[in-house]
Write an enzyme that holds these catalytic residues in place. Sequence first.
Site, mmCIF file in Angstrom:
data_model
loop_
_atom_site.group_PDB
_atom_site.id
_atom_site.type_symbol
_atom_site.label_atom_id
_atom_site.label_comp_id
_atom_site.label_asym_id
_atom_site.label_seq_id
_atom_site.Cartn_x
_atom_site.Cartn_y
_atom_site.Cartn_z
ATOM 1 N N HIS A 49 -27.063 -0.957 -44.485
ATOM 2 C CA HIS A 49 -27.335 -0.638 -45.884
ATOM 3 C C HIS A 49 -27.023 0.822 -46.236
ATOM 4 O O HIS A 49 -26.466 1.103 -47.302
ATOM 5 C CB HIS A 49 -28.798 -0.960 -46.203
ATOM 6 C CG HIS A 49 -29.051 -1.308 -47.631
ATOM 7 N ND1 HIS A 49 -29.995 -2.217 -48.034
ATOM 8 C CD2 HIS A 49 -28.471 -0.880 -48.767
ATOM 9 C CE1 HIS A 49 -29.987 -2.321 -49.350
ATOM 10 N NE2 HIS A 49 -29.073 -1.514 -49.831
ATOM 11 N N TYR B 40 -34.820 -5.915 -50.259
ATOM 12 C CA TYR B 40 -35.083 -6.484 -51.584
ATOM 13 C C TYR B 40 -36.314 -7.385 -51.571
ATOM 14 O O TYR B 40 -36.858 -7.702 -52.633
ATOM 15 C CB TYR B 40 -33.886 -7.293 -52.087
ATOM 16 C CG TYR B 40 -32.606 -6.517 -52.278
ATOM 17 C CD1 TYR B 40 -32.568 -5.125 -52.201
ATOM 18 C CD2 TYR B 40 -31.410 -7.188 -52.518
ATOM 19 C CE1 TYR B 40 -31.385 -4.431 -52.362
ATOM 20 C CE2 TYR B 40 -30.215 -6.496 -52.694
ATOM 21 C CZ TYR B 40 -30.210 -5.123 -52.600
ATOM 22 O OH TYR B 40 -29.028 -4.441 -52.755
ATOM 23 N N LYS C 248 -28.262 -7.308 -45.729
ATOM 24 C CA LYS C 248 -28.087 -5.947 -45.214
ATOM 25 C C LYS C 248 -29.233 -5.532 -44.303
ATOM 26 O O LYS C 248 -30.386 -5.941 -44.494
ATOM 27 C CB LYS C 248 -27.995 -4.951 -46.374
ATOM 28 C CG LYS C 248 -26.983 -5.315 -47.445
ATOM 29 C CD LYS C 248 -26.972 -4.302 -48.569
ATOM 30 C CE LYS C 248 -26.218 -4.818 -49.776
ATOM 31 N NZ LYS C 248 -27.011 -5.819 -50.536
ATOM 32 N N ASP D 206 -25.294 -11.745 -52.971
ATOM 33 C CA ASP D 206 -25.614 -10.517 -52.243
ATOM 34 C C ASP D 206 -27.107 -10.254 -52.283
ATOM 35 O O ASP D 206 -27.710 -10.204 -53.353
ATOM 36 C CB ASP D 206 -24.862 -9.335 -52.870
ATOM 37 C CG ASP D 206 -25.175 -8.020 -52.173
ATOM 38 O OD1 ASP D 206 -24.492 -7.696 -51.193
ATOM 39 O OD2 ASP D 206 -26.118 -7.329 -52.611
#
Length: 276
Positions: free
Chosen positions: A108, A50, A75, A45
């Site tokens: 998200h 990120y 996401k 994931d």
Amino acid sequence: MTQPILSLNDGSQIPQLGFGTWQAAEEKAPAAVSAALVAGYRLIDTASIYGNEAGVGEGIRLSGVPRADICVATKLWNNHQGYDETLRACDASLRRLRLDYVDLYLIHWPMPRLGRYLDSWRALIALKKEGRARSIGVSNFQIPHLQRLLDETGVLPSVNQIELHPYFQQRLLREFHALHGIVTESWSPLGQGGALLRDEQVLRIARKHQKTAAQIVLRWHLDCGLVAIPKSVHPERIRENFQIFDFRLDAEDMALLDGLDNPQGRIGPNPDTADF
């Protein structure tokens, strides 16, 4: 006991224990992801926000595990919501990952203030039809957001990834998921700050099974029928978190852990008011 797999409402499948990469720096992601895949994880994931999608993709290639055996999830971030923006954002994630498709693409956050998650959802439906995303879902969506997706498009997410741990069990939302065939995926499955792993009830169960507190909590997620995505960049911890398939919690254990629930126990942002 082998790693359990859950069926999604679109006919695909998802491993119940995944590897989370939140806060894994780009330069550390390749080694961490490769170590996780070698340890046996098959769900990875990540997310565009990120900043580590390129590293995650590199870790997948380093592992030597066939791409077809791995469920890769990423996401859509909030500033890319909207129909055309979502399509472009997915393509950008695929380029960073160096993949032709992702197995799961999620919105998200609902960001109701923006009023664009419905357009993004319609774009995800198109991405699934085109094969750029094998399955589609959401993250941090509440019941009214999910109901609107159903009412406006007739298509429900396969997965809703939400904050969920024994201190915050989201039972009403999980009931809605179960009613509509949506798989519940837990982010921060071990809580944050270590309080849950120091809880005397958790430690008592850990001593009983000769397991770590983290292993007990992760087993609770699986025995509740949830998908969990613990995160770590330490190989020993990555392997330890995966060693939970040789035992199960009994009714007494589950009752003790279920009793830790606090409806006000949310650690992260409230999806109704979060503003990023």
